[in-house]
Structures are given as C-alpha cells and as structure tokens.
Design a protein around this motif. Structure first.
Motif, PDB file in Angstrom:
ATOM      1  N   GLU A  69       0.708  -1.313  -0.032  1.00  0.00           N
ATOM      2  CA  GLU A  69      -0.075   0.021  -0.092  1.00  0.00           C
ATOM      3  C   GLU A  69       0.958   1.188   0.107  1.00  0.00           C
ATOM      4  OE1 GLU A  69       0.531  -1.415   4.376  1.00  0.00           O
ATOM      5  OE2 GLU A  69       0.134  -2.154   2.388  1.00  0.00           O
ATOM      6  N   LYS A  70       1.957   1.311   0.162  1.00  0.00           N
ATOM      7  CA  LYS A  70       2.943   2.225   0.270  1.00  0.00           C
ATOM      8  C   LYS A  70       3.544   2.647  -1.356  1.00  0.00           C
ATOM      9  CE  LYS A  70       5.081   1.480   4.969  1.00  0.00           C
ATOM     10  NZ  LYS A  70       4.126   2.705   5.538  1.00  0.00           N
ATOM     11  N   PHE A  71       3.087   1.925  -2.102  1.00  0.00           N
ATOM     12  CA  PHE A  71       3.618   2.233  -3.471  1.00  0.00           C
ATOM     13  C   PHE A  71       2.692   2.244  -4.734  1.00  0.00           C
ATOM     14  CE2 PHE A  71       7.393   0.138  -1.323  1.00  0.00           C
ATOM     15  CZ  PHE A  71       8.305   1.015  -1.758  1.00  0.00           C
ATOM     16  N   ILE A  72       2.940   3.017  -5.631  1.00  0.00           N
ATOM     17  CA  ILE A  72       2.114   3.062  -6.890  1.00  0.00           C
ATOM     18  C   ILE A  72       2.838   2.026  -7.797  1.00  0.00           C
ATOM     19  CG2 ILE A  72       1.414   4.326  -8.785  1.00  0.00           C
ATOM     20  CD1 ILE A  72       1.367   6.835  -6.919  1.00  0.00           C
ATOM     21  N   LEU A  73       2.168   1.018  -8.094  1.00  0.00           N
ATOM     22  CA  LEU A  73       2.833  -0.010  -8.842  1.00  0.00           C
ATOM     23  C   LEU A  73       2.503   0.138 -10.494  1.00  0.00           C
ATOM     24  CD1 LEU A  73       2.622  -3.575  -7.208  1.00  0.00           C
ATOM     25  CD2 LEU A  73       4.516  -2.442  -7.332  1.00  0.00           C
ATOM     26  N   ALA A  74       3.732   0.114 -11.304  1.00  0.00           N
ATOM     27  CA  ALA A  74       3.421   0.120 -12.851  1.00  0.00           C
ATOM     28  C   ALA A  74       4.101  -1.059 -13.438  1.00  0.00           C
ATOM     29  CB  ALA A  74       3.841   1.360 -13.369  1.00  0.00           C
ATOM     30  N   THR A  75       3.409  -1.817 -14.461  1.00  0.00           N
ATOM     31  CA  THR A  75       4.190  -2.701 -15.031  1.00  0.00           C
ATOM     32  C   THR A  75       3.828  -2.772 -16.443  1.00  0.00           C
ATOM     33  OG1 THR A  75       5.109  -5.108 -15.086  1.00  0.00           O
ATOM     34  CG2 THR A  75       2.642  -4.757 -14.764  1.00  0.00           C
ATOM     35  N   TYR A 104      -0.850   0.085 -15.949  1.00  0.00           N
ATOM     36  CA  TYR A 104      -0.449  -1.032 -16.737  1.00  0.00           C
ATOM     37  C   TYR A 104      -0.350  -0.713 -18.066  1.00  0.00           C
ATOM     38  CZ  TYR A 104       0.268  -6.107 -17.521  1.00  0.00           C
ATOM     39  OH  TYR A 104       0.836  -7.420 -17.536  1.00  0.00           O
ATOM     40  N   GLN A 105       1.039  -0.913 -18.604  1.00  0.00           N
ATOM     41  CA  GLN A 105       1.283  -0.008 -19.884  1.00  0.00           C
ATOM     42  C   GLN A 105       1.593  -1.034 -21.161  1.00  0.00           C
ATOM     43  OE1 GLN A 105       4.609   2.946 -18.578  1.00  0.00           O
ATOM     44  NE2 GLN A 105       4.540   1.258 -17.198  1.00  0.00           N
ATOM     45  N   LEU A 106       1.195  -0.632 -22.453  1.00  0.00           N
ATOM     46  CA  LEU A 106       1.726  -1.290 -23.546  1.00  0.00           C
ATOM     47  C   LEU A 106       3.018  -0.877 -23.807  1.00  0.00           C
ATOM     48  CD1 LEU A 106      -1.483  -0.308 -25.562  1.00  0.00           C
ATOM     49  CD2 LEU A 106      -0.419  -2.761 -25.374  1.00  0.00           C
ATOM     50  N   GLY A 135     -11.429  -3.510 -12.013  1.00  0.00           N
ATOM     51  CA  GLY A 135     -10.701  -2.895 -10.818  1.00  0.00           C
ATOM     52  C   GLY A 135      -9.523  -3.651 -10.618  1.00  0.00           C
ATOM     53  N   LYS A 136      -8.896  -4.340 -11.683  1.00  0.00           N
ATOM     54  CA  LYS A 136      -7.613  -5.057 -11.572  1.00  0.00           C
ATOM     55  C   LYS A 136      -6.510  -3.975 -11.846  1.00  0.00           C
ATOM     56  CE  LYS A 136      -9.679  -9.588 -12.746  1.00  0.00           C
ATOM     57  NZ  LYS A 136      -9.522 -10.836 -13.597  1.00  0.00           N
ATOM     58  N   ILE A 137      -6.653  -3.217 -12.858  1.00  0.00           N
ATOM     59  CA  ILE A 137      -5.780  -2.173 -13.077  1.00  0.00           C
ATOM     60  C   ILE A 137      -6.529  -0.595 -12.919  1.00  0.00           C
ATOM     61  CG2 ILE A 137      -4.597  -3.564 -14.360  1.00  0.00           C
ATOM     62  CD1 ILE A 137      -5.637  -2.059 -16.798  1.00  0.00           C
ATOM     63  N   GLY A 138      -5.750   0.414 -12.636  1.00  0.00           N
ATOM     64  CA  GLY A 138      -6.150   1.504 -12.339  1.00  0.00           C
ATOM     65  C   GLY A 138      -6.059   2.758 -13.464  1.00  0.00           C
ATOM     66  N   HIS A 139      -4.949   2.384 -14.364  1.00  0.00           N
ATOM     67  CA  HIS A 139      -4.815   3.479 -15.308  1.00  0.00           C
ATOM     68  C   HIS A 139      -4.173   2.685 -16.397  1.00  0.00           C
ATOM     69  CE1 HIS A 139      -6.077   6.673 -12.918  1.00  0.00           C
ATOM     70  NE2 HIS A 139      -5.606   6.260 -11.852  1.00  0.00           N
ATOM     71  N   ILE A 140      -3.950   3.265 -17.796  1.00  0.00           N
ATOM     72  CA  ILE A 140      -3.459   2.441 -18.875  1.00  0.00           C
ATOM     73  C   ILE A 140      -2.506   3.516 -19.671  1.00  0.00           C
ATOM     74  CG2 ILE A 140      -3.925   1.364 -21.056  1.00  0.00           C
ATOM     75  CD1 ILE A 140      -6.929   0.978 -19.981  1.00  0.00           C
ATOM     76  N   GLY A 141      -1.428   3.037 -19.663  1.00  0.00           N
ATOM     77  CA  GLY A 141      -0.285   3.953 -20.201  1.00  0.00           C
ATOM     78  C   GLY A 141       0.537   3.111 -21.620  1.00  0.00           C
ATOM     79  N   VAL A 142       1.419   3.877 -22.046  1.00  0.00           N
ATOM     80  CA  VAL A 142       1.970   2.971 -23.344  1.00  0.00           C
ATOM     81  C   VAL A 142       3.629   3.558 -23.133  1.00  0.00           C
ATOM     82  CG1 VAL A 142       1.459   5.345 -24.732  1.00  0.00           C
ATOM     83  CG2 VAL A 142       2.222   3.099 -25.692  1.00  0.00           C
ATOM     84  N   THR A 143       4.367   2.932 -23.639  1.00  0.00           N
ATOM     85  CA  THR A 143       5.976   3.249 -23.737  1.00  0.00           C
ATOM     86  C   THR A 143       6.188   3.105 -25.167  1.00  0.00           C
ATOM     87  OG1 THR A 143       7.041   0.851 -23.554  1.00  0.00           O
ATOM     88  CG2 THR A 143       6.103   1.974 -21.546  1.00  0.00           C
ATOM     89  N   ALA A 144       7.236   3.857 -25.821  1.00  0.00           N
ATOM     90  CA  ALA A 144       7.835   3.806 -26.832  1.00  0.00           C
ATOM     91  C   ALA A 144       9.103   4.518 -27.167  1.00  0.00           C
ATOM     92  CB  ALA A 144       6.625   4.589 -27.958  1.00  0.00           C
ATOM     93  N   HIS A 145       9.822   4.433 -28.206  1.00  0.00           N
ATOM     94  CA  HIS A 145      11.177   4.925 -28.394  1.00  0.00           C
ATOM     95  C   HIS A 145      11.269   5.786 -29.685  1.00  0.00           C
ATOM     96  CE1 HIS A 145      12.224   1.651 -25.797  1.00  0.00           C
ATOM     97  NE2 HIS A 145      13.503   2.527 -25.420  1.00  0.00           N
ATOM     98  N   ASN A 146      10.035   6.066 -30.381  1.00  0.00           N
ATOM     99  CA  ASN A 146      10.064   6.913 -31.399  1.00  0.00           C
ATOM    100  C   ASN A 146       9.073   8.156 -31.351  1.00  0.00           C
ATOM    101  OD1 ASN A 146       9.262   8.070 -34.006  1.00  0.00           O
ATOM    102  ND2 ASN A 146       9.941   6.182 -34.950  1.00  0.00           N
TER     103      ASN A 146
END
Length: 339
Positions: A69-75, A104-106, A135-146
């Motif tokens: 509960e002390k962390f914001i988890l991102a994977t 959770y991120q693409l 309720g399994k994930i809170g927010h949706i993000g994306v990672t990229a290099h371009n």
C-alpha cells in the motif's frame, strides 16, 4: 522527496521512481532491503515489466508483508492481442502478489500497424479496458522509443501516460512531452542515464527534472546506495548552473558521435536486422551487466547484428550520422565474446 501529479490520473508520484530492470541480477533478500529503503527515502513509484524476467516476482515477494500500500505499482507488456494481454495481466497480478496494479502499460509500441492491432476488436486495449472496469488495474499507459510516431498518436490515443527515453543525449522527445502535458497525459522518463552510458547521475537527473513537462524519472537501481543518491536528487530543487549546462551539452556532443537514440530512421534493414535493438541489447550487456538477460534476447532474435551485409543503406538515413556498420561489428564482437 518532491511529488508530482502524474498527468490527470490522480496519482501523486515521487518525481524519482524505481526502475525495475537491474534487480534481475540480485538475490531476493537484497531486493527486500531495497524496497524497504525506498519507503524510507520517499520513493513511492515502482516500474517493472513482464519482460524483465524475475523482476515482477522479486518485487511482489518484497512487498507482500505490508509494503504494497506504500507504492504505486506500474508494469507493462508487449502483448498486442486481447488474449495475450488478458493472460499477461493475470500473470502480473500473480507475480506482484496483489489484486490491483495502478498503471498497466503497452510496452514498446513501434508502428501504426502495431497501434491498429492493439486498438482492434481482438486487440490488447480491450483487455486493458475490461481489467480497469473490473478493478484489476487503475490506469492505462504506453511506452515507446519513436517520438515522431508517438506524437502523431496524441490526438487519438486513449492512454493516460506515456513513458519515453529522455536524458542529456536523447532530447528528441521535448516537443512530445510539451504536447502530452498540455493534454493532461502523464510523462514518465525512462533511460535517464541513457542505459548506463551517462555516469554523472546528479547532472543527468537534475537535467531531466528541470523540464517542467516531466512528471517522474525512473532510473534503474540495484543497491541501497543508489536509492539514497537518487532520492536526494529528487528531494532537492537545485537548478543547473551555466557551467553545468555547458557540461551537459558537451557530454551530449561526445556521446552523440557513437550513440544510438533508437529513433528508427535507419530501418528497414536490407538484412532484416532490428538495428536499434542491437545497440539496446549491447547496452544491457556492457553497461547494465545483465549478461543472461541480454544474451538470451540477442540469440532469440530472428536476425542479429552478425547478419549485417555492410550495404550501408542505413547510414544516410541516420539523422545523427552514426557509423552503423562499424557499430554493428562492435555489437557482434561483444556478444561473440560471451556466447
């Protein structure tokens, strides 16, 4: 530690987060100590990935007794289809020993075709939306290099955060960050030390934090000492001096002659090599000291650096005029020495 709002997510994140790549080479007992020290230093954001072998599992084990509960988890995951994404979300929940992942991120979105697949009826985004509704994930993000590609998606993409490389050498995302910030999209900086190519962490991270459009930087850490050092930088608010700005520009100039920024303009390769990937894996091998991680991914590629036919078609396309053929030879020799 100074905290920032992560875009419009409502998440209040420490402006220095924990990058989970390097802990793959540690023992569980060491990871446990690092996780506890993060809380003591005010770092509340953890980033990991399905691709980081044992990283998720190590983190889950370390957080299971009262620290979660002390962390914001991102994977994140490179899954692109509905079924694959649905399975990976469940695997991440199990590995992290939690019933809820904050972000959770693409992972590594590369092309328009990639994006269209993700957003299709049987694409990964539908699984992410369902997991969020459940309720399994809170927010949706994306990672990229371009940066050019990702910026082209900003007006239509539904993602709440972007994660992108940015450091003294890789500055191509500054306009992307400005536009994302204006749209309320959270900005997460990965590779703040350019995959280990930059050895002045204080200068490098302070450079990043001076960008008002950046919400959080996530350097990889594998020791209590690194956590302490990076947390101290995040707790301060010392602007770069004129001499430090000149130093930063000089470092960028020097590394720029032999440093791949992974923009992808060199592609497609006539031999089918994913050229930027070769230099990324080389960095994991020679700078992160992730021998097994790097070599496993290198040998499992359909085509690796050794397949270069020296045609030179890639080099005129490179906006940084890198000697790509020479660099691919270097990569080949580096991996040949450990395989």
């Amino acid at each position: 530690m100074i905290n920032n709002e992560l875009g419009n997510t409502g998440l209040n994140v420490s402006r220095i987060g924990f990058g989970g790549i390097p802990i793959q080479r540690l023992a569980q007992s060491e990871v446990n100590k690092i996780m506890k020290h993060l809380t003591e230093q005010g770092i509340n954001f953890i980033d990991t990935a399905r691709a980081y072998t044992v990283s998720e599992s190590y983190i889950g084990e370390a957080l299971k007794d009262g620290l979660r509960e002390k962390f914001i988890l991102a994977t994140k995951t490179q899954a692109r289809t509905y079924d694959a994404m649905k399975a990976d979300i469940e695997t991440s929940l199990k590995n992290l020993q939690t019933d809820y992942i904050d972000l959770y991120q693409l992972h590594l979105l590369k092309t328009r075709e990639d994006y269209d697949l993700v957003m299709s009826e049987n694409g990964a985004y539908r699984a992410l939306k369902e997991a969020k509704a459940a309720g399994k994930i809170g927010h949706i993000g994306v990672t990229a290099h371009n940066a050019v590609f990702l910026e082209s998606l900003l007006d239509e993409m539904p993602f709440e955060t972007i994660q992108f490389p940015y450091n003294l050498v890789e500055r191509q995302a500054e306009m992307l960050f400005e536009r994302a910030k204006a749209k309320g999209i959270g900005v997460i900086v990965m590779k703040p030390l350019a995959g280990g190519a930059l050895d002045n962490a204080d200068l490098s991270i302070r450079f990043i934090l001076e960008n008002k459009n950046v919400d959080i930087a996530i350097p990889g850490m594998d020791s209590i000492e690194q956590v302490t050092q990076n947390a101290a930088i995040g707790a301060g608010n010392l602007p770069l001096s004129e001499s430090e700005c000149l130093q930063a520009d000089q470092i960028a100039l020097e590394l720029g002659t032999q440093f791949c920024r992974r923009c992808g303009y060199c592609l497609p390769c006539a031999a089918g090599i994913d050229i930027p990937m070769q230099f990324l894996l080389e960095g994991y091998l020679t700078r992160y000291d992730l021998n097994d991680y790097a070599t496993t991914r290198y040998v499992n590629q359909p085509v690796d650096a050794s397949a270069c036919i020296k045609c030179g078609l890639c080099e005129p396309r490179c906006p940084y005029h890198l000697p790509i053929r020479e660099m691919l030879t270097r990569v080949t020799k580096a991996f040949a020495a450990v395989l």
